[in-house]
Design an enzyme around this catalytic site. Structure first.
Site, PDB file in Angstrom:
ATOM      1  N   ARG A  45      38.052  21.941 -14.336  1.00 52.75           N
ATOM      2  CA  ARG A  45      38.881  20.863 -14.868  1.00 52.75           C
ATOM      3  C   ARG A  45      38.123  19.544 -14.917  1.00 52.75           C
ATOM      4  O   ARG A  45      38.466  18.641 -15.677  1.00 52.75           O
ATOM      5  CB  ARG A  45      40.151  20.722 -14.015  1.00 52.75           C
ATOM      6  CG  ARG A  45      41.278  20.006 -14.725  1.00 52.75           C
ATOM      7  CD  ARG A  45      42.607  20.279 -14.061  1.00 52.75           C
ATOM      8  NE  ARG A  45      42.801  19.511 -12.849  1.00 52.75           N
ATOM      9  CZ  ARG A  45      43.872  19.623 -12.066  1.00 52.75           C
ATOM     10  NH1 ARG A  45      44.814  20.502 -12.367  1.00 52.75           N
ATOM     11  NH2 ARG A  45      44.001  18.885 -10.989  1.00 52.75           N
TER      12      ARG A  45
ATOM     13  N   PRO B   4      31.492  20.379  -4.026  1.00 50.51           N
ATOM     14  CA  PRO B   4      32.684  21.130  -3.652  1.00 50.51           C
ATOM     15  C   PRO B   4      33.014  20.945  -2.176  1.00 50.51           C
ATOM     16  O   PRO B   4      32.159  20.536  -1.378  1.00 50.51           O
ATOM     17  CB  PRO B   4      32.283  22.575  -3.945  1.00 50.51           C
ATOM     18  CG  PRO B   4      30.794  22.597  -3.767  1.00 50.51           C
ATOM     19  CD  PRO B   4      30.314  21.238  -4.211  1.00 50.51           C
ATOM     20  N   ALA B   5      34.246  21.250  -1.811  1.00 48.93           N
ATOM     21  CA  ALA B   5      34.657  21.190  -0.403  1.00 48.93           C
ATOM     22  C   ALA B   5      33.850  22.206   0.409  1.00 48.93           C
ATOM     23  O   ALA B   5      33.568  23.318  -0.051  1.00 48.93           O
ATOM     24  CB  ALA B   5      36.144  21.487  -0.280  1.00 48.93           C
TER      25      ALA B   5
ATOM     26  N   GLY C  80      41.894  15.151  -4.084  1.00 45.89           N
ATOM     27  CA  GLY C  80      41.975  15.275  -2.636  1.00 45.89           C
ATOM     28  C   GLY C  80      43.047  14.345  -2.094  1.00 45.89           C
ATOM     29  O   GLY C  80      43.969  13.942  -2.808  1.00 45.89           O
TER      30      GLY C  80
ATOM     31  N   GLU D 246      43.071  12.262  -8.557  1.00 45.42           N
ATOM     32  CA  GLU D 246      44.229  13.151  -8.441  1.00 45.42           C
ATOM     33  C   GLU D 246      44.453  13.329  -6.946  1.00 45.42           C
ATOM     34  O   GLU D 246      43.726  14.069  -6.284  1.00 45.42           O
ATOM     35  CB  GLU D 246      43.952  14.477  -9.160  1.00 45.42           C
ATOM     36  CG  GLU D 246      45.203  15.273  -9.465  1.00 45.42           C
ATOM     37  CD  GLU D 246      45.556  16.232  -8.349  1.00 45.42           C
ATOM     38  OE1 GLU D 246      46.446  15.861  -7.545  1.00 45.42           O
ATOM     39  OE2 GLU D 246      44.959  17.303  -8.262  1.00 45.42           O
TER      40      GLU D 246
END
Length: 482
Positions: A164, A180-181, A233, A255
């Site tokens: 996205r 990334p996490a 997050g 977001e």
């Protein structure tokens, strides 16, 4: 490359200028269902961050100069590779995040569709030409890529959050760094690998896996060559990033957290409402920013709705997401499980009655049975804090204005749900809800073709749809005197 299963191998975790790199440090990726280590990946530090910024900056001019069709075809090829590799993507998501395999396959479809959607949007970016009504000058506008992008993604939808953000950035002609996490980096690594295999030029996308988020972010977000930050997050972290972005006057897409109300109005079809509640609450084990967090049910139907929802949630099968028939997997970590249990205990201390659930099976794994709470007191933290787990607190209301007031009594405004058969009743409520998205008689409305985003402290900007690519474009105006 580290072999984890016969089907799947994972790169090291750091991808800079087209090369996979190791690091002096590494960290474990843990299966939340078994508490076993799946593999280890490289733990990036500030030097890697600076190198990634160099690579993204150096590749920016050439990538921006590619034709929209070139970018479109590369994204379409990537989409095809993701679909071809759906088994590896789905199994990886289930192993590192915990969601049932059926949901992981659903995310492969959902996440890949962002790649296909923005492959189509890449060739539809356009400016305009016209005549100024007073001066007679010609007005020419053109759309330009904003420049290098820093994308930070969460652990709960590891493919969809990467696609996205990266797909519209690439479609617009921007280079990117993605972080990334650390709980769920493997799915993102597979996606970056797919981009590389599709022919992505070196440096256009760079990836940093790291447990040192602040240390890695600082040299990127303070670099004057960076032009955009996109983050999904918590609101708390989003505020920190916004403060940092202000120093460089960076474009931002945020977001952030949610606290979605689920309103069951007097005219609701209870069959639809209960199914919608199950969908809105239990998708992704409740670990979604769009998850229904607060259930407000009209007093006339509350008892029946609560009974039915308790029966449905109590019947869900808990287990390892890789096992056939599993409907509820583990929460992502012991930390997340402890947080949800703390909110559950607080609700019980504030008068809540357990309709179903509230227990955890014996380990291993970070499991919590789907839980429905009734008679939850107004001071309970579940009304003001994002639960991010399989707990559904219910209370009642008497009038539509009461429902609206309860729904809007939060600093968040991402998602709301309304169930009603009376159209006037439904629209009266929908138009007054302070949220960026509303599901009317639907518990799942996320779609790559629809704009995703919130208001108030749930964020800034929109992802997906036609609006999604605009977040990565600047408008240049040229005034022409003929």
């Amino acid at each position: 490359m580290t072999t984890v299963t016969e089907q799947t191998t994972y790169p090291s975790g750091i991808f800079i200028a087209g090369t996979w790199l190791d690091a002096d440090e590494s960290f474990d990726v843990v299966d939340p269902a078994t508490e076993e280590t799946i593999t280890t990946v490289a733990d990036a530090g500030p030097d890697h961050a600076r190198a990634a910024m160099d690579a993204a900056s150096e590749a920016a001019e050439a990538w921006a100069a590619t034709t929209p069709r070139e970018r479109s075809e590369l994204l379409r090829s990537t989409f095809d590779l993701v679909i071809q590799r759906r088994d590896a993507f789905a199994r990886t998501m289930t192993r590192e995040m915990g969601k049932p395999l059926a949901e992981s396959y659903g995310e492969v479809t959902y996440g890949a569709e962002f790649v296909r959607w923005f492959s189509e949007e890449a060739v539809r970016v356009a400016g305009r030409y016209g005549t100024a009504p007073v001066s007679g000058q010609r007005i020419l506008t053109m759309k330009m890529p904003v420049g290098p992008v820093y994308a930070i993604t969460p652990w709960n939808f590891p493919l969809a959050m990467a696609t996205r953000k990266l797909a519209p950035a690439l479609a617009a002609g921007c280079t990117a760094i993605i972080k990334p996490a650390h709980e769920t980096p493997l799915t993102t690594l597979l996606f970056v690998q797919a981009l590389q295999d599709a022919g992505l030029p070196d440096g256009v996308v760079n990836c940093l896996t790291s447990t040192h988020s602040a240390e890695v972010t600082e040299p990127i977000i303070t670099d004057p060559r960076l032009r955009k930050v996109t983050f999904t997050g918590s609101t708390a972290v989003g505020k920190i990033l916004l403060r940092q972005a202000a120093d460089q006057v960076l474009r931002t897409s945020m977001e952030l957290g949610g606290n979605a109300p689920f309103l069951v109005l007097p005219s609701a079809d209870l069959d639809k409402a209960v199914q919608g509640a199950l969908d809105a609450k239990m998708r992704n084990i409740g670990e979604a920013c769009t998850a229904a967090n607060r259930f407000y049910v009209h007093a006339d139907v509350a008892e029946e709705f609560t009974r039915r929802l308790g029966e449905r949630m109590g019947a869900l099968k808990i287990g390892n997401g890789l096992e056939e028939g599993t409907q509820v997997g583990p929460l992502v970590s012991s930390k997340q499980l402890a947080k949800v249990r703390e909110l559950l205990d607080d609700a019980l201390a504030n008068g809540a009655r357990t309709v179903v659930g509230g227990t955890s099976p014996e380990g291993p794994g970070y499991f919590l049975a789907p839980t429905v709470l009734a008679d939850v007191g107004p001071q309970a933290r579940v009304w003001t804090e994002e639960i991010f787990g399989p707990v559904a607190p219910i209370t009642t209301f008497e009038t539509l204005d009461d429902a609206i007031s309860l729904a809007n009594s939060t600093e968040y405004g991402l998602m709301s749900y309304v169930f009603a058969e009376n159209l006037s009743e439904a629209l009266y409520v929908v138009e007054r809800l302070e949220s960026g998205m509303v599901g009317l008689n639907s518990g799942v409305i996320s779609d790559p073709a629809a704009p995703f985003g919130g208001v108030k402290q749930s964020g800034l900007g929109r992802e997906g749809s036609h609006e999604g690519i605009e977040e990565f474009l600047e408008t240049k105006y040229v005034g022409i005197r003929l």
